[in-house]
Design a protein around this motif. Structure first.
Motif, mmCIF file in Angstrom:
data_model
loop_
_atom_site.group_PDB
_atom_site.id
_atom_site.type_symbol
_atom_site.label_atom_id
_atom_site.label_comp_id
_atom_site.label_asym_id
_atom_site.label_seq_id
_atom_site.Cartn_x
_atom_site.Cartn_y
_atom_site.Cartn_z
ATOM 1 N N CYS A 231 -47.087 39.051 23.986
ATOM 2 C CA CYS A 231 -45.624 38.903 24.065
ATOM 3 C C CYS A 231 -45.061 39.689 25.239
ATOM 4 O O CYS A 231 -44.237 39.185 26.024
ATOM 5 C CB CYS A 231 -44.975 39.373 22.766
ATOM 6 N N ALA A 241 -38.608 35.220 24.893
ATOM 7 C CA ALA A 241 -39.429 35.790 23.815
ATOM 8 C C ALA A 241 -40.243 34.683 23.141
ATOM 9 O O ALA A 241 -39.704 33.624 22.807
ATOM 10 C CB ALA A 241 -38.542 36.496 22.801
ATOM 11 N N CYS A 244 -44.484 33.240 17.670
ATOM 12 C CA CYS A 244 -45.868 33.586 17.336
ATOM 13 C C CYS A 244 -46.299 32.842 16.074
ATOM 14 O O CYS A 244 -45.607 32.905 15.049
ATOM 15 C CB CYS A 244 -46.003 35.092 17.123
ATOM 16 N N ALA A 263 -40.975 39.316 18.991
ATOM 17 C CA ALA A 263 -41.103 37.867 19.088
ATOM 18 C C ALA A 263 -39.798 37.176 18.692
ATOM 19 O O ALA A 263 -38.973 37.737 17.967
ATOM 20 C CB ALA A 263 -42.238 37.383 18.180
#
Length: 303
Positions: A231, A241, A244, A263
């Motif tokens: 990240c 960002a 995930c 994230a």
């Protein structure tokens, strides 16, 4: 005869989702611990001449293994025709090589132990790298199903302009397939592991952001060190960002909170019950169970 499905403690939600996809009936057993910590199992359902399956995701395996083995023994003594294990997450598969003198390949021993107890196995996306398939180490018939289609469907519905990113070379097998199903591009980063909780990540061929949302995908998220480092690297290259995505939500210690803080979102498959579960895989597991029951002989052979 209608199969009977037992859920080990903590696996009730996964078992209910499977029961909605399969013909069968729930089984009942008392599973608890004595005050001294030893496991107590009592079979409450009749299973004679029935196909039986036990749902047990094997995160925290050292705690779960003994009661699982005792339940399997009770089912066998109760006359079950075949006893299968549905393990959405199969533990110890990452310990697949010897790196220092005195180590063992735990994956071989764990699979052999389960194979002496169960007549068949269904699991989803085991972490296999140097071992090419579970059949190499599991001595009974094994069916492996995959979460790629479910993950791709979630990404298509949730993430605009995704760029699929694998945090290391081991993730390529999942990332490339999910990207293909999404109709998106993919890239794999380069990771060096320095210890159980320390990694470095580099980006040798990272493309320009071009307004795309990076989606980091890995099969197992444990300490989340790899995801967190990835990240940060993507942000350094000008990406927004990342989202995930993990197949198996182990999340040791504060890993989940640390990943959420960096994230844009965290989503996992429901192979291990966790607040991040967004992606259901019961249909995939049910298909694997149907395959196992159709292809196996009428009775098990643990010899």
């Amino acid at each position: 005869m209608t199969p009977i499905l037992f859920a080990m403690p903590g696996n009730e939600r996964q078992a209910a989702a499977l029961a909605a996809c399969l013909p069968g009936q729930p089984g009942d057993a008392e599973i608890r611990h004595f005050p001294d910590g030893e496991s107590y199992v009592r079979l409450l359902s009749r299973v004679a001449r029935c196909d039986v399956m036990v749902v047990c995701s094997l995160n925290d395996p050292d705690t779960k293994l003994v009661p699982l083995l005792w339940l399997a023994a009770a089912l066998t003594e109760g006359g079950a025709a075949r006893v299968g294990l549905v393990a959405p997450y199969l533990a110890y598969m990452r310990q697949d090589a010897i790196f220092r003198d005195g180590e063992i390949v735990s994956a071989h021993y764990f699979a052999a132990l389960l194979g002496r107890t169960f007549d068949w196995l269904v699991t989803i996306d085991p972490h296999l790298h140097r071992i090419h398939n579970v059949g190499e180490i599991f001595p009974q018939p094994a069916v492996v199903v995959h979460a790629a289609a479910a993950v791709a469907s979630w990404i298509r519905a949730t993430v605009p302009q995704p760029l699929l990113v694998g945090p290391d070379e081991e993730s390529r097998q999942w990332v490339d397939e999910i990207a293909r199903l999404c109709g998106a591009d993919s890239v794999v980063l380069a990771k060096q592991r320095l210890g159980d909780r320390a990694v470095t990540v580099k980006a040798p061929d990272l493309p320009a952001p071009d307004g795309r949302t990076p989606v980091l995908v890995d099969d197992v998220v444990s300490t989340a060190r790899t995801m967190v480092a990835s990240c940060r690297l993507l942000r350094q290259y000008g990406y927004r960002a990342p989202v995930c995505v993990g197949i198996h939500a182990l999340f040791a210690g504060t890993a989940y909170a640390e990943l959420k803080a960096i994230a844009a979102g965290v989503a996992t498959c429901d192979t291990i019950a966790h607040p991040s579960n967004c992606i259901a895989v019961a249909q995939q597991l049910a298909a694997g169970i149907r395959q196992a029951l159709q292809e196996l002989p009428c009775s098990g052979d643990r010899s």
